[in-house]
Motif scaffolding. Structure first.
Motif, PDB file in Angstrom:
ATOM      1  N   ASN A   1      -4.085  89.916   2.307  1.00  0.00           N
ATOM      2  CA  ASN A   1      -3.381  90.777   3.240  1.00  0.00           C
ATOM      3  C   ASN A   1      -3.312  90.158   4.630  1.00  0.00           C
ATOM      4  O   ASN A   1      -2.397  90.414   5.378  1.00  0.00           O
ATOM      5  N   GLY A   2      -4.276  89.325   4.987  1.00  0.00           N
ATOM      6  CA  GLY A   2      -4.322  88.707   6.306  1.00  0.00           C
ATOM      7  C   GLY A   2      -3.609  87.369   6.340  1.00  0.00           C
ATOM      8  O   GLY A   2      -2.943  86.962   5.405  1.00  0.00           O
ATOM      9  N   ILE A   3      -3.774  86.683   7.442  1.00  0.00           N
ATOM     10  CA  ILE A   3      -3.145  85.385   7.628  1.00  0.00           C
ATOM     11  C   ILE A   3      -4.054  84.308   7.043  1.00  0.00           C
ATOM     12  O   ILE A   3      -5.257  84.307   7.265  1.00  0.00           O
ATOM     13  N   THR A   4      -3.451  83.384   6.307  1.00  0.00           N
ATOM     14  CA  THR A   4      -4.204  82.260   5.766  1.00  0.00           C
ATOM     15  C   THR A   4      -3.619  80.965   6.324  1.00  0.00           C
ATOM     16  O   THR A   4      -2.444  80.912   6.691  1.00  0.00           O
ATOM     17  N   ALA A   5      -4.441  79.923   6.399  1.00  0.00           N
ATOM     18  CA  ALA A   5      -3.999  78.643   6.936  1.00  0.00           C
ATOM     19  C   ALA A   5      -4.783  77.515   6.292  1.00  0.00           C
ATOM     20  O   ALA A   5      -5.767  77.750   5.582  1.00  0.00           O
ATOM     21  N   TYR A   6      -4.374  76.294   6.578  1.00  0.00           N
ATOM     22  CA  TYR A   6      -5.072  75.107   6.101  1.00  0.00           C
ATOM     23  C   TYR A   6      -6.175  74.755   7.084  1.00  0.00           C
ATOM     24  O   TYR A   6      -5.939  74.684   8.283  1.00  0.00           O
ATOM     25  N   SER A   7      -7.382  74.539   6.584  1.00  0.00           N
ATOM     26  CA  SER A   7      -8.496  74.147   7.438  1.00  0.00           C
ATOM     27  C   SER A   7      -8.604  72.630   7.421  1.00  0.00           C
ATOM     28  O   SER A   7      -8.901  72.029   6.388  1.00  0.00           O
ATOM     29  N   VAL A   8      -8.332  71.998   8.556  1.00  0.00           N
ATOM     30  CA  VAL A   8      -8.371  70.544   8.647  1.00  0.00           C
ATOM     31  C   VAL A   8      -9.805  70.039   8.495  1.00  0.00           C
ATOM     32  O   VAL A   8     -10.052  69.028   7.844  1.00  0.00           O
ATOM     33  N   LYS A   9     -10.745  70.759   9.062  1.00  0.00           N
ATOM     34  CA  LYS A   9     -12.133  70.305   9.032  1.00  0.00           C
ATOM     35  C   LYS A   9     -12.707  70.307   7.616  1.00  0.00           C
ATOM     36  O   LYS A   9     -13.363  69.355   7.194  1.00  0.00           O
ATOM     37  N   THR A  10     -12.449  71.376   6.863  1.00  0.00           N
ATOM     38  CA  THR A  10     -12.997  71.458   5.503  1.00  0.00           C
ATOM     39  C   THR A  10     -12.007  70.984   4.444  1.00  0.00           C
ATOM     40  O   THR A  10     -12.356  70.918   3.266  1.00  0.00           O
ATOM     41  N   LYS A  11     -10.763  70.680   4.850  1.00  0.00           N
ATOM     42  CA  LYS A  11      -9.701  70.203   3.959  1.00  0.00           C
ATOM     43  C   LYS A  11      -9.444  71.157   2.788  1.00  0.00           C
ATOM     44  O   LYS A  11      -9.320  70.737   1.642  1.00  0.00           O
ATOM     45  N   THR A  12      -9.364  72.450   3.091  1.00  0.00           N
ATOM     46  CA  THR A  12      -9.079  73.452   2.072  1.00  0.00           C
ATOM     47  C   THR A  12      -7.855  74.267   2.481  1.00  0.00           C
ATOM     48  O   THR A  12      -7.622  74.502   3.661  1.00  0.00           O
TER      49      THR A  12
ATOM     50  N   ILE B   1       1.217  92.081  12.680  1.00  0.00           N
ATOM     51  CA  ILE B   1       0.824  92.890  13.831  1.00  0.00           C
ATOM     52  C   ILE B   1       0.948  94.380  13.500  1.00  0.00           C
ATOM     53  O   ILE B   1       0.053  95.171  13.799  1.00  0.00           O
ATOM     54  N   ALA B   2       2.048  94.751  12.852  1.00  0.00           N
ATOM     55  CA  ALA B   2       2.250  96.159  12.487  1.00  0.00           C
ATOM     56  C   ALA B   2       1.208  96.622  11.470  1.00  0.00           C
ATOM     57  O   ALA B   2       0.759  97.765  11.515  1.00  0.00           O
ATOM     58  N   GLY B   3       0.789  95.728  10.579  1.00  0.00           N
ATOM     59  CA  GLY B   3      -0.204  96.077   9.571  1.00  0.00           C
ATOM     60  C   GLY B   3      -1.632  96.047  10.076  1.00  0.00           C
ATOM     61  O   GLY B   3      -2.550  96.411   9.365  1.00  0.00           O
TER      62      GLY B   3
END
Length: 68
Positions: free
Chosen positions: A4-15, A57-59
C-alpha cells in the motif's frame, strides 16, 4: 506497487521493492520525488507520477513536502 505504501530500490542493500518509512513527497523541477528511509535507516528516493503522488498523499501513505 507491491504494498500500500511507496516502495523503492535500496542502493546500499541492492534490493528492489523495499518499503519506504515515513515518505515525504516534494515537487522539484516538475517531478514528484518521494524521499524517506528503509527499515534500517538508509536514505531512499523514488520518482513518481503526479497521479501516484496524489494517490499516496490522499491515502495517508505519504506527506506533502515542499514545492506544492
Amino acid at each position: 506497487m507491491a504494498t500500500n505504501g511507496i516502495t523503492a530500490y535500496s542502493v546500499k542493500t541492492k534490493t528492489k521493492n523495499v518499503p519506504m518509512v515515513d515518505p515525504v513527497i516534494d515537487v522539484k523541477s516538475g517531478r514528484y520525488i518521494a524521499t524517506g528511509t528503509d527499515g534500517a535507516g538508509n536514505k531512499m528516493a523514488a520518482i513518481l507520477s503526479k497521479a501516484k503522488a496524489e494517490e499516496h498523499i490522499a491515502g495517508g501513505a505519504a506527506k506533502k513536502g515542499s514545492g506544492w
